[in-house]
Design a protein around this motif. Structure first.
Motif, mmCIF file in Angstrom:
data_model
loop_
_atom_site.group_PDB
_atom_site.id
_atom_site.type_symbol
_atom_site.label_atom_id
_atom_site.label_comp_id
_atom_site.label_asym_id
_atom_site.label_seq_id
_atom_site.Cartn_x
_atom_site.Cartn_y
_atom_site.Cartn_z
ATOM 1 N N TYR A 179 8.262 4.282 -4.550
ATOM 2 C CA TYR A 179 7.484 2.845 -4.894
ATOM 3 C C TYR A 179 8.270 3.216 -6.893
ATOM 4 C CZ TYR A 179 4.180 4.343 -1.026
ATOM 5 O OH TYR A 179 3.749 4.077 0.386
ATOM 6 N N GLN A 185 -0.115 1.935 -6.758
ATOM 7 C CA GLN A 185 -0.061 2.354 -6.035
ATOM 8 C C GLN A 185 -1.206 3.510 -5.056
ATOM 9 O OE1 GLN A 185 0.990 0.585 -2.267
ATOM 10 N NE2 GLN A 185 2.047 -0.640 -4.022
ATOM 11 N N CYS A 189 -4.786 3.299 -3.151
ATOM 12 C CA CYS A 189 -5.558 4.461 -2.894
ATOM 13 C C CYS A 189 -6.633 4.795 -2.727
ATOM 14 C CB CYS A 189 -4.102 5.485 -2.095
ATOM 15 S SG CYS A 189 -4.510 6.951 -0.658
ATOM 16 N N LYS A 239 5.355 -5.182 -1.695
ATOM 17 C CA LYS A 239 5.803 -3.925 -2.713
ATOM 18 C C LYS A 239 7.650 -3.708 -2.502
ATOM 19 C CE LYS A 239 2.101 -2.073 -0.342
ATOM 20 N NZ LYS A 239 0.569 -0.696 0.503
#
Length: 302
Positions: A179, A185, A189, A239
């Motif tokens: 990522y 991220q 999450c 993303k």
């Protein structure tokens, strides 16, 4: 889980834990208070300051935090939200916690079925070359087409029952490099899992995942203590992945709830045809290993 963390997590109510966590995040200056002389031992606001801002007694607010008061009125809940400068997601979460605290569900809910229907599996296949997958409410990867399984590089080597996107983010050695915005991220999450835990804390599937991540990931434990919450329905930004097979690839993402399922969600990555990202997406699909029969059916081996 360490004994001190167990004690902290089990004390009081989820409503009280949320209020304490948010109180520590607001500075006196943000709400118009002038800090007095000396060092403040309490990070953020004191209980009496929140009580004053919300228009309730310090005794009442203290009982809320300690779980001795579980039936705040809607007016009090809204006032507390304003006092703690909650955003829309956080205010919604506070309302839900207040409702739950007043009802005390007597029996923990059963874990939802992991079975993915044949028509949803057909949908995943029809979406190729776009990577597409189905997750449970706790981010278990229940089914995926080849491109999606290849996108999360290395996850295909995990046993089917172990494949979970939260577990991947925090515990897989390749996730941090995959990522481009790994720190963003992981915050999103944890905020999503925090929101779910606040309204369904006794669910065995959720409790098991959170317990594992608290033990194995200091990054998760640190973010968990912040008590940020967010809904999964917010618009997703594109993303960017640094993929070892196809290089850098930026994909738009759309997530949606699947009707008639026990909380399952469909996630799809897309790219504009004719762009390098679309070409990379096609290459990812063509070179991806096929998911095992057990994974495409959404069932794990016994």
């Amino acid at each position: 889980m360490a004994p001190e963390r167990q004690q902290h997590e089990s004390s009081g109510t989820e409503l009280g834990r949320f209020l304490r966590a948010r109180r520590t995040r607001v500075t006196p200056a943000e709400v118009g208070f002038t800090p007095g002389a000396g060092v403040r031992r309490t990070p953020g606001l004191r209980r009496e300051e929140v009580a004053a801002l919300a228009g309730v007694s310090i005794d009442y607010y203290t009982r809320l935090e300690r779980g001795r008061e579980t039936r705040p009125s809607l007016a009090v809940v809204e006032a507390l939200g304003r006092a703690l400068k909650l955003d829309e997601d956080e205010q919604s979460h506070l309302r839900t916690l207040a409702i739950r605290a007043a009802h005390h569900p007597p029996v923990p809910p059963a874990a939802p079925s992991r079975t993915v229907s044949p028509k949803v599996k057909l949908l995943l296949e029809s979406l190729r070359p776009s990577p597409a997958y189905v997750t449970s409410r706790t981010l278990d990867l229940l089914a995926a087409n080849p491109g999606a399984l290849a996108l999360y590089t290395g996850i295909e080597k995990w046993p089917v029952r172990q494949r979970n996107l939260a577990r991947y983010l925090f515990l897989h050695p390749q996730a941090r490099d995959l990522y481009a915005d790994w720190s963003t991220q992981i915050r999103g999450c944890v905020a999503r899992l925090r929101a779910l835990a606040g309204t369904d804390p006794d669910a065995p599937d959720l409790a098991g995942l959170i317990g594992e991540l608290l033990l194995k990931s200091p990054d998760f434990a640190k973010l968990w203590d912040r008590y940020d919450v967010a809904r999964a329905s917010h618009a997703q930004k594109p993303k960017t992945f640094h993929h070892p097979q196809v290089g850098e690839i930026t994909l738009a993402f759309q997530g949606m709830q699947l009707e008639g399922t026990p909380g399952q969600r469909l996630g799809v990555y897309v790219a504009q045809p004719g762009t390098p990202d679309h070409d990379a997406m096609i290459l990812l699909d063509l070179t991806a290993p096929h998911p095992s029969p057990d994974h495409t059916t959404g069932r794990a081996r016994a």
